[in-house]
Design an enzyme around this catalytic site. Structure first.
Site, mmCIF file in Angstrom:
data_model
loop_
_atom_site.group_PDB
_atom_site.id
_atom_site.type_symbol
_atom_site.label_atom_id
_atom_site.label_comp_id
_atom_site.label_asym_id
_atom_site.label_seq_id
_atom_site.Cartn_x
_atom_site.Cartn_y
_atom_site.Cartn_z
ATOM 1 N N ALA A 1 0.841 24.223 56.967
ATOM 2 C CA ALA A 1 -0.418 24.245 56.215
ATOM 3 C C ALA A 1 -1.613 24.295 57.156
ATOM 4 C CB ALA A 1 -0.526 23.019 55.315
ATOM 5 N N HIS B 1 -17.681 30.158 64.018
ATOM 6 C CA HIS B 1 -19.093 30.566 64.008
ATOM 7 C C HIS B 1 -19.949 29.698 64.915
ATOM 8 C CE1 HIS B 1 -18.991 33.061 60.016
ATOM 9 N NE2 HIS B 1 -18.315 33.593 61.007
ATOM 10 N N GLY C 1 13.653 -5.572 54.600
ATOM 11 C CA GLY C 1 14.880 -6.346 54.493
ATOM 12 C C GLY C 1 15.010 -7.362 55.610
ATOM 13 N N LYS D 1 16.136 -16.030 55.295
ATOM 14 C CA LYS D 1 15.980 -16.440 56.688
ATOM 15 C C LYS D 1 16.302 -17.929 56.789
ATOM 16 C CE LYS D 1 11.071 -17.645 56.318
ATOM 17 N NZ LYS D 1 9.714 -17.448 56.891
ATOM 18 N N GLY E 1 7.993 -13.035 54.231
ATOM 19 C CA GLY E 1 7.455 -11.781 54.751
ATOM 20 C C GLY E 1 7.728 -10.624 53.817
#
Length: 487
Positions: A23, A150, A295, A398, A410
């Site tokens: 693009a 230009h 995760g 955890k 978290g």
């Protein structure tokens, strides 16, 4: 905003071109005009008065500039360029979106420096081509290149403005023409900021036709629809206003047909503000190819470690196989397996580049500077999630300071950031812990989280079923992601 069928087709097509690296943008004066930069008529108004012309009666503005040059040479024109295009330092929201979405090729007829400044503000390394001499050097590891065909406000003597400049363009700026021809053949352009009062447009279109003849690929241009409500001059009768409207509408339709000769397809809008909405939708489409994986797992209950690793590995492999880019923070018990899955696909398929499939960003562990580690982690999470459109949540536990297994706060924060940033969350509820809590949340507030699509919602619902197999988990997650690409 509700997009028309043709707008949707353009959004999907141009987003694909950006993802594929094919693009380009061609920016005209209209891209900078909302910021206060003058249009051509305002730029030349005072100069026209000096040669006893009424700028409102003139359509060939390049000739007006030439007539002034014939009498007064270049000095006043140069001062106009410097003064009018130096006032603003920051681009518009459209500049900012274009700088973010991954386009690496920009062409412009504008003298201002907003494109390059906005790209640099996004942290990108930009190479700028203003004169032929600039083609003799190249910046290594650049993120974008801007061709100012230009000229630039800082070099007004070299700016293309008068008839002499256009007539000698191919001799004096031959390398621009050559490069433009190559890009027009190899990339899909979006022409943005061009009005059909812009004297540059006809020169640009004719140059495209000369360069490419009948070999033009598909390009696009935003085109504001002629509306009846735009013709309500109180000094004219209702019949005359309607007559002017019908005439303008016919002329616009003819112009749109004519643009097809150059391979340029008009994307119709009713208001210029729609351009921003369309660009934002393109950005969303692109971001949905980036999948954030959240995760953490000290333990994998209710799965055995082998079963859990199989699920994570195969899901990562499938994401890579579908050419989605995985973005993750290297969570405990998750990150290494995610790497293995994506890497296996890369090696087995001889995929071109692992960086196109996987971005792993370990969290900093040692504090330095004025911010605390939690503050740094929050900023880090926001930065990663801002680059994604979809987020997968797995497990989420955890060990705390007391040696207890607890939910991952978290991951909960990452979920909240996803909702704040408009990122679609896919919590795999069957993996338990915080992912199950998040799955319960999305199912309770399903209208907040997902579009009204029964297939999508059924896929999300099924990944909370404790009896579901690993195969069904993976197929439902991939199905949900694929559906979201099309919405």
């Amino acid at each position: 905003m509700e997009f028309s069928t043709k707008q949707k087709a353009f959004i999907n097509a141009f987003a694909t071109e950006i993802i594929n690296g094919d693009a380009a943008v061609f920016a005209g004066a209209g891209l900078s005009a909302p910021l206060g930069f003058v249009n051509w008529k305002n730029l030349l108004k005072d100069l026209a008065e000096e040669i006893n012309l009424d700028i409102n009666k003139e359509s060939d503005l390049v000739s007006v500039a030439q007539y002034h040059f014939n009498k007064f040479k270049r000095g006043k024109i140069n001062n106009k360029i410097v003064n009018e295009f130096t006032t603003l330092k920051k681009g518009s929201v459209n500049h900012e979106i274009l700088a973010r979405i991954g386009i690496d090729t920009f062409w412009t007829t504008n003298y201002d420096q907003l494109i390059e400044k906005t790209l640099e503000a996004e942290g990108k390394t930009v190479e700028i081509k203003i004169r032929n001499e600039d083609f003799s050097r190249n910046i290594k590891k650049k993120n974008a290149i801007v061709y100012k065909m230009h000229g630039d406000k800082n070099s007004p003597d070299d700016a293309v403005l008068i008839k002499d400049d256009y007539e000698t363009y191919n001799d004096k700026r031959e390398l621009f023409s050559t490069s433009l021809r190559g890009d027009l053949l190899s990339k899909t352009f979006l022409f943005i900021g061009f009005s059909f009062d812009d004297p540059n447009l006809e020169y640009i279109l004719s140059r495209i036709k000369v360069l490419l003849k009948d070999n033009t690929p598909t390009h696009y241009c935003f085109f504001k629809e002629v509306l009846a409500e735009d013709f309500n001059d109180e000094n004219l009768t209702k019949e005359k206003n309607n007559e002017n409207y019908l005439y303008a509408k016919i002329k616009q339709e003819l112009k749109i047909d004519d643009l097809l000769r150059y391979g340029i397809h008009a994307v119709m809008i009713k208001q210029y503000t729609e351009i921003t909405s369309i660009l934002l939708e393109i950005e969303k489409k692109i971001k949905r190819r980036n999948i954030f994986v959240s995760g953490a797992a000290h333990i994998y209950d209710p799965y055995t470690p082998e079963e859990a690793k199989e699920l994570i590995h195969r899901l990562s492999y499938k994401l890579a196989e579908n050419e989605y880019k995985i973005v993750s923070g290297y969570g405990l018990g998750i990150g290494s397996v995610v790497i293995n899955g994506a890497l296996e696909f890369k090696l087995s398929s001889n995929y071109r580049n692992l960086d196109d499939l996987l971005i792993l960003r370990p969290f900093p562990q040692i504090q330095s500077g004025s911010k605390t580690i939690p503050e740094i982690w929050t900023d880090y999470r926001k930065d990663m999630i801002s680059k994604a459109g979809i987020a997968i949540f797995m497990f989420g536990n955890k060990v705390n300071a007391n040696g207890e297994i607890v939910h991952s706060n978290g991951m909960e924060e990452e979920f909240k950031i996803c909702l704040e940033y408009g990122v679609f969350p896919i919590p795999i509820g069957v993996t338990g812990f915080i992912s199950k809590t998040l799955w319960d949340d999305v199912m309770t507030n399903i209208d907040r989280c997902y579009p009204n699509n029964s297939e999508l919602r059924n896929a999300i619902r099924e990944i909370g079923d404790s009896t579901i197999s690993v195969d069904r988990i993976i197929s439902n997650v991939i199905k949900a992601i694929n559906i979201l690409q099309k919405i």
